[in-house]
Design an enzyme around this catalytic site. Structure first.
Site, PDB file in Angstrom:
ATOM      1  N   ASP A   1       2.463  -2.704 -41.936  1.00 22.89           N
ATOM      2  CA  ASP A   1       2.457  -1.678 -42.475  1.00 22.89           C
ATOM      3  C   ASP A   1       0.994  -1.329 -41.038  1.00 22.89           C
ATOM      4  O   ASP A   1       0.148  -2.128 -40.611  1.00 22.89           O
ATOM      5  CB  ASP A   1       1.389  -1.317 -43.390  1.00 22.89           C
ATOM      6  CG  ASP A   1       2.438  -1.793 -44.812  1.00 22.89           C
ATOM      7  OD1 ASP A   1       3.686  -0.712 -44.529  1.00 22.89           O
ATOM      8  OD2 ASP A   1       2.130  -2.289 -45.847  1.00 22.89           O
TER       9      ASP A   1
ATOM     10  N   LYS B   1      -0.589  15.741 -42.388  1.00 21.11           N
ATOM     11  CA  LYS B   1      -1.060  15.962 -40.744  1.00 21.11           C
ATOM     12  C   LYS B   1      -2.302  16.610 -39.798  1.00 21.11           C
ATOM     13  O   LYS B   1      -2.903  16.323 -39.277  1.00 21.11           O
ATOM     14  CB  LYS B   1      -0.050  16.357 -40.047  1.00 21.11           C
ATOM     15  CG  LYS B   1       1.358  15.730 -40.621  1.00 21.11           C
ATOM     16  CD  LYS B   1       1.721  14.753 -39.422  1.00 21.11           C
ATOM     17  CE  LYS B   1       2.479  13.903 -39.653  1.00 21.11           C
ATOM     18  NZ  LYS B   1       2.803  12.290 -38.951  1.00 21.11           N
TER      19      LYS B   1
ATOM     20  N   TYR C   1       1.713  17.313 -47.329  1.00 13.41           N
ATOM     21  CA  TYR C   1       2.747  16.776 -46.222  1.00 13.41           C
ATOM     22  C   TYR C   1       1.716  17.467 -45.127  1.00 13.41           C
ATOM     23  O   TYR C   1       1.122  17.087 -43.997  1.00 13.41           O
ATOM     24  CB  TYR C   1       3.777  17.188 -46.252  1.00 13.41           C
ATOM     25  CG  TYR C   1       4.428  17.165 -43.912  1.00 13.41           C
ATOM     26  CD1 TYR C   1       4.154  15.880 -44.130  1.00 13.41           C
ATOM     27  CD2 TYR C   1       5.149  17.803 -43.769  1.00 13.41           C
ATOM     28  CE1 TYR C   1       4.985  15.014 -42.725  1.00 13.41           C
ATOM     29  CE2 TYR C   1       5.563  17.976 -42.430  1.00 13.41           C
ATOM     30  CZ  TYR C   1       5.471  16.398 -42.073  1.00 13.41           C
ATOM     31  OH  TYR C   1       5.944  15.852 -40.950  1.00 13.41           O
TER      32      TYR C   1
ATOM     33  N   ASN D   1       5.387   9.430 -43.785  1.00  6.60           N
ATOM     34  CA  ASN D   1       6.593  10.719 -44.879  1.00  6.60           C
ATOM     35  C   ASN D   1       6.758  11.811 -44.457  1.00  6.60           C
ATOM     36  O   ASN D   1       5.278  12.518 -43.992  1.00  6.60           O
ATOM     37  CB  ASN D   1       5.689  10.029 -46.015  1.00  6.60           C
ATOM     38  CG  ASN D   1       6.079   8.860 -46.847  1.00  6.60           C
ATOM     39  OD1 ASN D   1       4.710   7.833 -46.997  1.00  6.60           O
ATOM     40  ND2 ASN D   1       6.756   8.077 -46.374  1.00  6.60           N
TER      41      ASN D   1
ATOM     42  N   PHE E   1       4.368   7.845 -35.025  1.00 12.69           N
ATOM     43  CA  PHE E   1       5.619   8.606 -36.035  1.00 12.69           C
ATOM     44  C   PHE E   1       5.394   8.233 -36.784  1.00 12.69           C
ATOM     45  O   PHE E   1       5.926   8.988 -37.609  1.00 12.69           O
ATOM     46  CB  PHE E   1       6.631   8.605 -35.263  1.00 12.69           C
ATOM     47  CG  PHE E   1       6.701   8.331 -33.948  1.00 12.69           C
ATOM     48  CD1 PHE E   1       7.620   9.944 -33.373  1.00 12.69           C
ATOM     49  CD2 PHE E   1       6.436   7.777 -32.364  1.00 12.69           C
ATOM     50  CE1 PHE E   1       7.603   9.816 -32.520  1.00 12.69           C
ATOM     51  CE2 PHE E   1       6.888   7.956 -31.079  1.00 12.69           C
ATOM     52  CZ  PHE E   1       7.263   8.644 -30.824  1.00 12.69           C
TER      53      PHE E   1
ATOM     54  N   LEU F   1       9.626  -0.094 -42.077  1.00 11.07           N
ATOM     55  CA  LEU F   1      11.220  -0.442 -42.504  1.00 11.07           C
ATOM     56  C   LEU F   1      11.416   0.297 -43.743  1.00 11.07           C
ATOM     57  O   LEU F   1      12.671   0.333 -45.057  1.00 11.07           O
ATOM     58  CB  LEU F   1      12.208  -1.475 -42.109  1.00 11.07           C
ATOM     59  CG  LEU F   1      11.817  -2.219 -40.890  1.00 11.07           C
ATOM     60  CD1 LEU F   1      12.451  -3.646 -40.712  1.00 11.07           C
ATOM     61  CD2 LEU F   1      12.127  -1.479 -39.754  1.00 11.07           C
TER      62      LEU F   1
ATOM     63  N   ARG G   1      14.256  26.765 -52.315  1.00 15.18           N
ATOM     64  CA  ARG G   1      13.923  25.476 -52.431  1.00 15.18           C
ATOM     65  C   ARG G   1      12.525  25.947 -51.949  1.00 15.18           C
ATOM     66  O   ARG G   1      11.806  26.564 -51.460  1.00 15.18           O
ATOM     67  CB  ARG G   1      14.314  24.740 -51.072  1.00 15.18           C
ATOM     68  CG  ARG G   1      13.554  23.130 -51.292  1.00 15.18           C
ATOM     69  CD  ARG G   1      14.590  22.222 -50.166  1.00 15.18           C
ATOM     70  NE  ARG G   1      14.200  22.674 -48.619  1.00 15.18           N
ATOM     71  CZ  ARG G   1      14.394  21.592 -48.049  1.00 15.18           C
ATOM     72  NH1 ARG G   1      15.282  21.330 -47.724  1.00 15.18           N
ATOM     73  NH2 ARG G   1      14.090  22.465 -46.072  1.00 15.18           N
TER      74      ARG G   1
HETATM   75  N1  UFG Z   1      18.768  24.368 -46.133  1.00 12.64           N
HETATM   76  C1  UFG Z   1      19.860  24.457 -46.866  1.00 12.64           C
HETATM   77  N2  UFG Z   1      20.102  23.406 -47.204  1.00 12.64           N
HETATM   78  C2  UFG Z   1      20.603  21.990 -47.459  1.00 12.64           C
HETATM   79  C3  UFG Z   1      19.071  21.342 -46.584  1.00 12.64           C
HETATM   80  C4  UFG Z   1      17.989  22.236 -45.687  1.00 12.64           C
HETATM   81  O1  UFG Z   1      19.532  25.495 -46.905  1.00 12.64           O
HETATM   82  O2  UFG Z   1      21.332  21.587 -47.790  1.00 12.64           O
HETATM   83  C5  UFG Z   1      17.915  24.980 -45.251  1.00 12.64           C
HETATM   84  C6  UFG Z   1      16.126  24.926 -45.346  1.00 12.64           C
HETATM   85  O3  UFG Z   1      16.380  25.749 -46.933  1.00 12.64           O
HETATM   86  C7  UFG Z   1      15.602  25.310 -44.358  1.00 12.64           C
HETATM   87  C8  UFG Z   1      16.048  24.839 -43.571  1.00 12.64           C
HETATM   88  O4  UFG Z   1      17.329  24.708 -44.455  1.00 12.64           O
HETATM   89  O5  UFG Z   1      15.260  26.425 -44.676  1.00 12.64           O
HETATM   90  C9  UFG Z   1      16.177  23.399 -42.431  1.00 12.64           C
HETATM   91  O6  UFG Z   1      16.067  22.655 -43.961  1.00 12.64           O
HETATM   92  P1  UFG Z   1      15.515  21.227 -43.368  1.00 12.64           P
HETATM   93  O7  UFG Z   1      15.426  20.639 -44.557  1.00 12.64           O
HETATM   94  O8  UFG Z   1      16.431  20.313 -42.401  1.00 12.64           O
HETATM   95  O9  UFG Z   1      13.940  20.666 -42.446  1.00 12.64           O
HETATM   96  P2  UFG Z   1      12.564  21.794 -42.865  1.00 12.64           P
HETATM   97  O10 UFG Z   1      12.614  23.506 -42.010  1.00 12.64           O
HETATM   98  O11 UFG Z   1      12.242  22.547 -43.970  1.00 12.64           O
HETATM   99  O12 UFG Z   1      11.559  20.631 -42.568  1.00 12.64           O
HETATM  100  C10 UFG Z   1      11.239  20.698 -41.056  1.00 12.64           C
HETATM  101  C11 UFG Z   1      11.021  18.846 -41.361  1.00 12.64           C
HETATM  102  C12 UFG Z   1       9.814  18.735 -42.111  1.00 12.64           C
HETATM  103  C13 UFG Z   1       8.210  20.090 -41.429  1.00 12.64           C
HETATM  104  C14 UFG Z   1       8.665  21.070 -41.461  1.00 12.64           C
HETATM  105  C15 UFG Z   1       8.242  22.323 -40.679  1.00 12.64           C
HETATM  106  O13 UFG Z   1      11.890  18.140 -41.296  1.00 12.64           O
HETATM  107  O14 UFG Z   1       9.669  17.244 -41.705  1.00 12.64           O
HETATM  108  O15 UFG Z   1      10.154  21.302 -41.055  1.00 12.64           O
HETATM  109  O16 UFG Z   1       8.607  23.351 -41.480  1.00 12.64           O
HETATM  110  F1  UFG Z   1       7.427  19.635 -42.376  1.00 12.64           F
END
Ligand code: UFG
Length: 321
Positions: free
Chosen positions: A50, A144, A140, A75, A72, A32, A282
């Protein structure tokens, strides 16, 4: 015969548990730290702890007849993994090794592993297949990929089988409306946009507008969480029925949508207007990640049932409640 779901209180885990309990006895193990107990279907047994705790695993594996482990628990934030790599190697690799060790010791031989598109890094193709070279660019993704490699080594020498599922962007909520995407803090695009449209955030920040994509914003492949859940069950049943073993599959819709397109679709579905701030990139975001899921489709007959509209509509229904 029962299934142990490690991380069954998390977003994708809880949706998979909700599908599994229709057919199987399910035990959820979750500490949790990022999951929520109220997401666990009441038909599943819950053990708080854990997965790196050998005594808890001994207890579960001796008191239940476990046929498979769905793993699943991890982090999963790219940015955090760059800031705090040891947390990722400790929890995603170290704790998983304890789990695998205990599985081998107790003769539990089927394993379904949650992996990620982050194992590919910045791919040199528009359509990622399982043959695309893996080259993760953050701890990350590396954590994996390390487990993927360890699984292959184990399957070589033990009576042990696995399926690795590389998720692209999981999104959406369960059709019952009872569970949906919940992270604290939230960093994922769709929940952030919907929270903003519900008045829970002042604005949305779009991270980067000069990517080499059609509209300059990042493109991702969004896949409904229930489609992911069903892929796990198909993978398990494929292994248990002797049809497949030791496989790696991508899970996506095969269509990419930009950040701007996601915001546009969220506005259409909610009927509300967003306030958008165009912000800096980002760190660690690849321009485009789109999956070919042909392999699992051909080998197991998996096909996504939900499109982007379904994904956002289900998420909107859940967030609105
Ligand atoms: N984004 C924004 N604004 C926000 C949040 C996200 O512009 O407030 C953009 C991000 O830059 C990205 C896209 O939206 O381009 C998607 O972002 P997410 O954070 O929703 O998802 P990610 O693609 O970064 O991450 C997902 C999974 C991760 C995994 C990754 C693999 O959540 O666990 O895909 O690339 F590692």
């Amino acid at each position: 015969m029962a299934i142990l779901v490690c991380g069954g209180a998390g977003y994708i885990g809880s949706h998979t548990v909700k599908e599994l309990v229709n057919t199987y006895e399910v035990i959820v193990l979750d500490n949790l730290t990022t999951g929520f107990e109220q997401l666990i279907d009441p038909k599943a047994a819950f053990v708080k702890g854990d997965l790196g705790d050998p005594a808890i695993l001994d207890d579960i594996f001796t008191t239940h007849d476990i046929d498979a482990v769905f793993h699943f628990a991890a982090n999963s934030l790219v940015g955090e993994s760059v800031e705090n790599p040891l947390k990722y190697y400790r929890n995603n690799v170290g704790a998983t090794l304890v789990l695998l060790d205990k599985m081998i010791e107790h003769g539990v031989k089927r394993f379904i592993f949650s992996s990620t598109a982050a194992t590919y890094g910045i791919p040199d193709t528009d359509m990622i297949t399982e043959k695309t070279k893996t080259n993760p660019i953050n701890p990350y993704g590396r954590s994996k990929l390390m487990i993927e490699q360890i699984l292959a080594d184990l399957a070589n020498v033990h009576d042990f089988q696995y399926v690795v599922l590389r998720y692209f962007n999981a999104a959406g909520a369960h059709e019952s409306g009872e569970i949906g995407e919940s992270h604290d803090p939230e960093s994922h695009l769709i929940p952030i946009v919907l929270q903003h449209l519900l008045g829970q955030r002042d604005k949305i920040s779009v991270f980067g507008t000069d990517y080499e994509t059609a509209d300059g914003t990042c493109v991702r492949d969004y896949i409904h969480v229930t489609d992911l859940a069903r892929a796990h069950i198909l993978s398990y049943e494929g292994m248990a029925g002797g049809k497949i073993a030791n496989k790696t599959y991508n899970l996506g819709n095969g269509a990419g949508y930009s950040v701007k397109e996601i915001i546009e679709t969220c506005q259409q579905i909610s009927g509300k207007e967003a306030v958008v701030d165009y912000a800096a990139k980002r760190a660690g975001d690849p321009a485009a990640l789109v999956a070919s899921s042909d392999k699992i489709s051909e080998e197991l007959g998996w096909k996504p049932a939900f499109n982007l509209n379904d994904i956002i509509s289900s998420a909107w229904a859940w967030h609105s409640n």
